[in-house]
Design an enzyme around this catalytic site. Sequence first.
Site, PDB file in Angstrom:
ATOM      1  N   HIS A 155       1.286  -0.865  -0.324  1.00  0.00           N
ATOM      2  CA  HIS A 155       0.346  -0.008   0.042  1.00  0.00           C
ATOM      3  C   HIS A 155       1.260   0.824   0.171  1.00  0.00           C
ATOM      4  O   HIS A 155       1.659   1.030   0.849  1.00  0.00           O
ATOM      5  CB  HIS A 155      -0.913   0.083   1.617  1.00  0.00           C
ATOM      6  CG  HIS A 155      -2.430   0.899   1.149  1.00  0.00           C
ATOM      7  ND1 HIS A 155      -2.626   0.969   2.719  1.00  0.00           N
ATOM      8  CD2 HIS A 155      -2.877   1.349   0.253  1.00  0.00           C
ATOM      9  CE1 HIS A 155      -3.676   1.699   1.729  1.00  0.00           C
ATOM     10  NE2 HIS A 155      -3.555   2.195   1.134  1.00  0.00           N
ATOM     11  N   ASP A 159      -5.776   4.244   4.364  1.00  0.00           N
ATOM     12  CA  ASP A 159      -7.563   4.768   3.586  1.00  0.00           C
ATOM     13  C   ASP A 159      -7.997   5.276   5.191  1.00  0.00           C
ATOM     14  O   ASP A 159      -6.885   4.495   6.126  1.00  0.00           O
ATOM     15  CB  ASP A 159      -7.648   3.410   2.615  1.00  0.00           C
ATOM     16  CG  ASP A 159      -7.884   2.676   1.839  1.00  0.00           C
ATOM     17  OD1 ASP A 159      -6.767   3.532   1.198  1.00  0.00           O
ATOM     18  OD2 ASP A 159      -7.128   1.441   1.445  1.00  0.00           O
ATOM     19  N   HIS A 234     -14.095   4.512   0.135  1.00  0.00           N
ATOM     20  CA  HIS A 234     -13.088   5.055   1.326  1.00  0.00           C
ATOM     21  C   HIS A 234     -12.398   6.153   0.695  1.00  0.00           C
ATOM     22  O   HIS A 234     -12.455   6.627  -0.432  1.00  0.00           O
ATOM     23  CB  HIS A 234     -12.319   4.034   2.103  1.00  0.00           C
ATOM     24  CG  HIS A 234     -10.963   3.135   0.945  1.00  0.00           C
ATOM     25  ND1 HIS A 234     -11.449   2.335  -0.076  1.00  0.00           N
ATOM     26  CD2 HIS A 234     -10.464   3.748   0.744  1.00  0.00           C
ATOM     27  CE1 HIS A 234     -10.711   1.617  -0.537  1.00  0.00           C
ATOM     28  NE2 HIS A 234      -9.980   2.767  -0.395  1.00  0.00           N
ATOM     29  N   HIS A 236      -8.346   7.255  -0.232  1.00  0.00           N
ATOM     30  CA  HIS A 236      -7.332   6.793  -0.162  1.00  0.00           C
ATOM     31  C   HIS A 236      -6.202   7.927  -0.225  1.00  0.00           C
ATOM     32  O   HIS A 236      -6.486   9.312  -0.957  1.00  0.00           O
ATOM     33  CB  HIS A 236      -7.003   6.214  -1.923  1.00  0.00           C
ATOM     34  CG  HIS A 236      -5.291   5.618  -1.743  1.00  0.00           C
ATOM     35  ND1 HIS A 236      -5.328   4.232  -0.953  1.00  0.00           N
ATOM     36  CD2 HIS A 236      -4.138   6.256  -2.462  1.00  0.00           C
ATOM     37  CE1 HIS A 236      -3.300   4.657  -1.535  1.00  0.00           C
ATOM     38  NE2 HIS A 236      -3.333   5.461  -2.542  1.00  0.00           N
TER      39      HIS A 236
END
Length: 262
Positions: A155, A159, A234, A236
Amino acid sequence: MAFTRATGKHRRPSRIQRGTARAAGVAALATTGVIGTVAAPAAFAAEPSTEQTGLTPVVTMGDTVAQQIDAQAVAQQQAADEAAAKQKAEEAARKRAAEVAEKAKEAAEKARAAKERAAREAERKRLNAFVAPISGSYVSTAYQASSGLWSSGSHTGVDFHAASGTSVHAVGMGEVVEAGWGGSYGNNIVIKMNDGTYTQYGHLSSIAVSVGQKVTPGQQIGLSGATGNVTGPHLHFEARTSPEYGSDIDPVAYLRSHGVSL
């Protein structure tokens, strides 16, 4: 027939004769010394009294007028003194009032200047401050978490939990350098921050800014959503050293270094 003036004892003496006789009598009395004891004739009586002549009322009236004039002069002087004192007091009061007004004006100007300085300082702090991209949220997926969902295998951001349509804010002051479709990021925004770093906001359901626009901390720039490569709605969020993919840095540490509590 001729008439002759009678010379009998009943003939009245003339005015000249009467005057001559009185003069002779006075002279004789003076010669014999009798004048000192003989009562003075009516012609030489004492001066008439002031009541008879009316001089006293005249003199008394003159004194009264003088006293009235003196009293009037004293009253006029007293009135003049009182007027001068009143004028002096009024001038002193005006001077004090002017001084008070000037001091009040100076105090008001100082207060206004202080208020303006405080407002400028508050605005400077606000503009230099950083905020979380979503108020009252939390990190649902950490930075560099491993998963096959990301092409890099980890990642590149974090998030923030958010339902679709939640307000997304610029975390600090900067300029929008990208606003639109971002591939796997869906609808995204990239902002160049004033400190030279970049922040990215992905998977948005809508975008409220355009390229070149200046933004301030806490300003709404869009709404969260589930566009792009996602499993659900969500936000990011990434922090980068450049606008290019692969220059990411820890976004949580980045925000904390700017005073944001997460």
